[in-house]
Design a protein around this motif. Structure first.
Motif, mmCIF file in Angstrom:
data_model
loop_
_atom_site.group_PDB
_atom_site.id
_atom_site.type_symbol
_atom_site.label_atom_id
_atom_site.label_comp_id
_atom_site.label_asym_id
_atom_site.label_seq_id
_atom_site.Cartn_x
_atom_site.Cartn_y
_atom_site.Cartn_z
ATOM 1 N N VAL A 124 -14.870 -29.397 -54.111
ATOM 2 C CA VAL A 124 -14.365 -28.086 -54.520
ATOM 3 C C VAL A 124 -12.908 -27.895 -54.066
ATOM 4 O O VAL A 124 -12.370 -28.725 -53.339
ATOM 5 C CB VAL A 124 -15.291 -26.940 -54.039
ATOM 6 C CG1 VAL A 124 -16.605 -26.948 -54.795
ATOM 7 C CG2 VAL A 124 -15.529 -27.016 -52.539
ATOM 8 N N ALA B 184 -13.512 -25.051 -59.596
ATOM 9 C CA ALA B 184 -14.563 -25.393 -58.633
ATOM 10 C C ALA B 184 -14.192 -24.765 -57.285
ATOM 11 O O ALA B 184 -13.531 -25.367 -56.456
ATOM 12 C CB ALA B 184 -14.690 -26.915 -58.525
ATOM 13 N N CYS C 89 -15.500 -21.706 -54.139
ATOM 14 C CA CYS C 89 -16.515 -21.627 -53.085
ATOM 15 C C CYS C 89 -16.633 -20.159 -52.700
ATOM 16 O O CYS C 89 -15.610 -19.495 -52.483
ATOM 17 C CB CYS C 89 -16.063 -22.469 -51.895
ATOM 18 S SG CYS C 89 -17.018 -22.176 -50.392
ATOM 19 N N TYR D 142 -20.431 -24.271 -58.226
ATOM 20 C CA TYR D 142 -19.025 -24.714 -58.110
ATOM 21 C C TYR D 142 -18.964 -26.239 -58.026
ATOM 22 O O TYR D 142 -18.190 -26.877 -58.728
ATOM 23 C CB TYR D 142 -18.382 -24.135 -56.858
ATOM 24 C CG TYR D 142 -18.331 -22.632 -56.787
ATOM 25 C CD1 TYR D 142 -17.415 -21.919 -57.556
ATOM 26 C CD2 TYR D 142 -19.153 -21.915 -55.916
ATOM 27 C CE1 TYR D 142 -17.336 -20.539 -57.467
ATOM 28 C CE2 TYR D 142 -19.082 -20.537 -55.823
ATOM 29 C CZ TYR D 142 -18.178 -19.857 -56.595
ATOM 30 O OH TYR D 142 -18.101 -18.499 -56.504
#
Ligand code: 13P
Ligand code: SF4
Length: 334
Positions: free
Chosen positions: A83, A106, A108, A291
């Motif tokens: 990520v 991506a 978090c 993600y």
């Protein structure tokens, strides 16, 4: 629009990743291997990635292992199958290298819970405190931190700070509460959480344990206190894999993202691994990070082919964020 690359750049602005057509004849595995050689690239992947991505990576690890690896990369290009904060950490450590992330979106939930501006404001309320930041945070947040930690070295990092020194811990309140308990500290906790680990259901976990009383429960410290309370082992993804590999039980209820099962099965063949069920899941009984799963083999291939999307960090922010990351790497190596 004249070149394929221009088209790619435009697409990237729109969706955060390249979705250019790939003929059905493209063999992603072969092409990615070829591009790795041709471009002197290295693929670093987290345990939560799809199995095929883990299989093609040069290194698979937890957040600490990935940071340590990123600090010693010789290749010209680092492709981060993970990520955004992970790719950013690699860029902070390697400003001269190109760092690619297959999907810029991506993210978090932990990193998103804490902006650099909000942390700077929060710090004003605690002028005597030092800030320890979990690696799952943006470069801007790290730039406002005194130390960085991951789940595998959090206790060691906190123990390196004098006992009478007050601490702010951001952004994971669950990991922070766990470390408070482990160390006897009273750190001020930022109110952030991982959406994946917070979704685990204690009721379903208890039910599952009644069905499998011989199974040990292992959990990631991003989980809530009620889950950690019933766990036989608590640790980072690498720690959990190592525990299952070396422990003498045959069955484990695994409290983290389901991607870990791929490496765990490889490291502990023959052992039975049961994912912890999530609250609203009545079918598959496993938990995935949306993600992490944004990266696919096709996006990995396209990102290596076009060397896009690239992760960059403002130089002033990078220099400041590098200090607590390097301190973490130094303390971890002790
Ligand atoms: P570790 O792999 O460091 O345990 O972290 C888990 C995680 O959630 C990464 O985002
Ligand atoms: Fe963030 Fe949780 Fe996904 Fe890890 S599993 S990347 S902490 S949202």
């Amino acid at each position: 629009m004249n070149t394929e690359l221009d088209k790619a750049k435009l697409e990237l602005e729109e969706v955060g990743y390249l979705k250019l057509e790939t003929p059905s004849t493209v063999d992603f595995v072969e092409e990615i291997k070829r591009l790795k050689k041709e471009k002197n690239a290295v693929i670093l992947a987290h345990y939560y990635q799809e199995p095929e991505i883990q299989e093609i990576a040069d290194y698979v690890g937890d957040s600490l292992g990935l940071s340590q690896k990123a600090a010693n990369v010789e290749a010209d290009i680092i492709v981060f199958a993970g990520v955004h904060f992970m790719a950013e950490t690699a860029k902070i450590l390697n400003p001269e290298k190109k760092v690619l992330l297959p999907d810029l979106k991506a993210g978090c939930s932990l990193a998103e819970s804490c902006s650099a501006e909000d942390l700077a404001e929060f710090k004003k309320k605690y002028p005597e405190h030092v800030v320890v930041t979990y690696v799952n945070a943006s470069a801007g947040v790290k730039a406002h931190s005194d130390l960085v930690c991951t789940s595998s070295n959090a206790k060691k990092i906190i123990d390196s700070i004098p006992e009478d020194q007050p601490i702010i811990f951001a952004p994971d309140k669950n990991l922070g509460a766990f470390i408070n308990k482990e160390t006897g500290r009273d750190m001020v906790l930022w109110d952030g959480a991982c959406v994946v680990h917070e979704a685990f259901s204690l009721d379903k976990l208890v039910e599952l344990h009644l069905e499998h009383p011989d199974a040990k429960i292992i959990a990631h410290p991003e989980s809530e206190a009620h889950i950690l309370k019933v766990a036989d082992y608590i640790g980072s993804t690498s720690g959990m894999i190592n525990f299952v590999k070396t422990d003498d039980s045959q069955k484990y209820i695994v409290g983290t993202e389901a991607g870990i099962l791929h490496e765990m099965k490889k490291e502990a063949p023959g052992k039975e691994l049961i994912p912890v069920p999530v609250e609203e899941d009545n079918t598959c009984a496993c938990s995935e990070c949306g993600y992490m799963k944004m990266n696919t083999m096709q996006k990995l291939y396209l990102c290596m082919k076009y060397e896009l999307p690239e992760v960059n960090v403002d130089e002033e922010v990078r220099k400041k964020a590098l200090i607590p990351i390097e301190k973490m790497l130094e303390i971890s190596a002790r």
